[in-house]
Write an enzyme that holds these catalytic residues in place. Sequence first.
Site, mmCIF file in Angstrom:
data_model
loop_
_atom_site.group_PDB
_atom_site.id
_atom_site.type_symbol
_atom_site.label_atom_id
_atom_site.label_comp_id
_atom_site.label_asym_id
_atom_site.label_seq_id
_atom_site.Cartn_x
_atom_site.Cartn_y
_atom_site.Cartn_z
ATOM 1 N N LYS A 121 13.300 66.126 88.488
ATOM 2 C CA LYS A 121 13.819 65.417 89.660
ATOM 3 C C LYS A 121 13.580 66.238 90.931
ATOM 4 O O LYS A 121 13.086 65.737 91.940
ATOM 5 C CB LYS A 121 15.309 65.127 89.493
ATOM 6 C CG LYS A 121 15.840 64.185 90.554
ATOM 7 C CD LYS A 121 17.204 64.524 91.036
ATOM 8 C CE LYS A 121 17.197 65.693 91.989
ATOM 9 N NZ LYS A 121 18.489 66.062 92.537
ATOM 10 N N ASP A 139 17.659 60.466 90.396
ATOM 11 C CA ASP A 139 18.928 61.185 90.287
ATOM 12 C C ASP A 139 19.971 60.208 89.759
ATOM 13 O O ASP A 139 19.665 59.076 89.399
ATOM 14 C CB ASP A 139 19.328 61.786 91.635
ATOM 15 C CG ASP A 139 19.735 60.713 92.640
ATOM 16 O OD1 ASP A 139 19.520 59.508 92.363
ATOM 17 O OD2 ASP A 139 20.286 61.064 93.694
#
Length: 215
Positions: A121, A139
């Site tokens: 991420k 996320d």
Amino acid sequence: MKRSERYEAVLRHFAEVSPHVTTELEFGSVFQLLVATVLSAQCTDKRVNQVTPELFRHYPDAAAMAEADPEDVLSFISSISYPNSKAKHLVELSVAIQEKFGGKVPSALDDLTSLPGVGRKTANVLLAVAFSKAAMPVDTHVYRVSHRMGLVPKSAATPLAVERCLTKNIPEALLADAHHWLLLHGRYVCTSRKPHCEKCPFKGFCPKIMDFKGY
Ligand code: SF4
């Protein structure tokens, strides 16, 4: 409503109301964005923005951070979640940037994820925000709203599966913006516990709205 129509409606809405969108993290260089993104894991951008000005004043780049003692870095980020491991990672990733990448934050996904404390991420945030590449960081907000709005099937049960599904369905040129749109929608409207369905522009077709009909 077909899934393709959902994508179309969602992207059209955001492109109209929020054509210029970016991260809420504050930074002055690619390295500082990397540091801020590492700090933002399981923490709010607001809190990160409170500590980074002083942190960056002492350690503005990888060269300075690589020389730091993790204990000293810790003293600047103690109000952030998981401060001990993050302080250690910040120093270690800075050393790696100095030793393996000539002092420059790398711009390839594999190189970024080879850095201590940098997951997929975080690496995708760097690709999208710092290097303007077609990337979709997933996320907790992006994951949640993608499911709630029916953009991804229930079977997309991991961040990577959601990333792949979104990447397949969103035009490359819009991917980075779509990341911010979905994230901000999750942060301010489709919040985790009590989503604000009453003011949501997608309430007309959101399959999850019935779960929150007490709004
Ligand atoms: S209608 Fe409610 S659950 Fe659906 S996307 Fe909007 S805020 Fe989230």
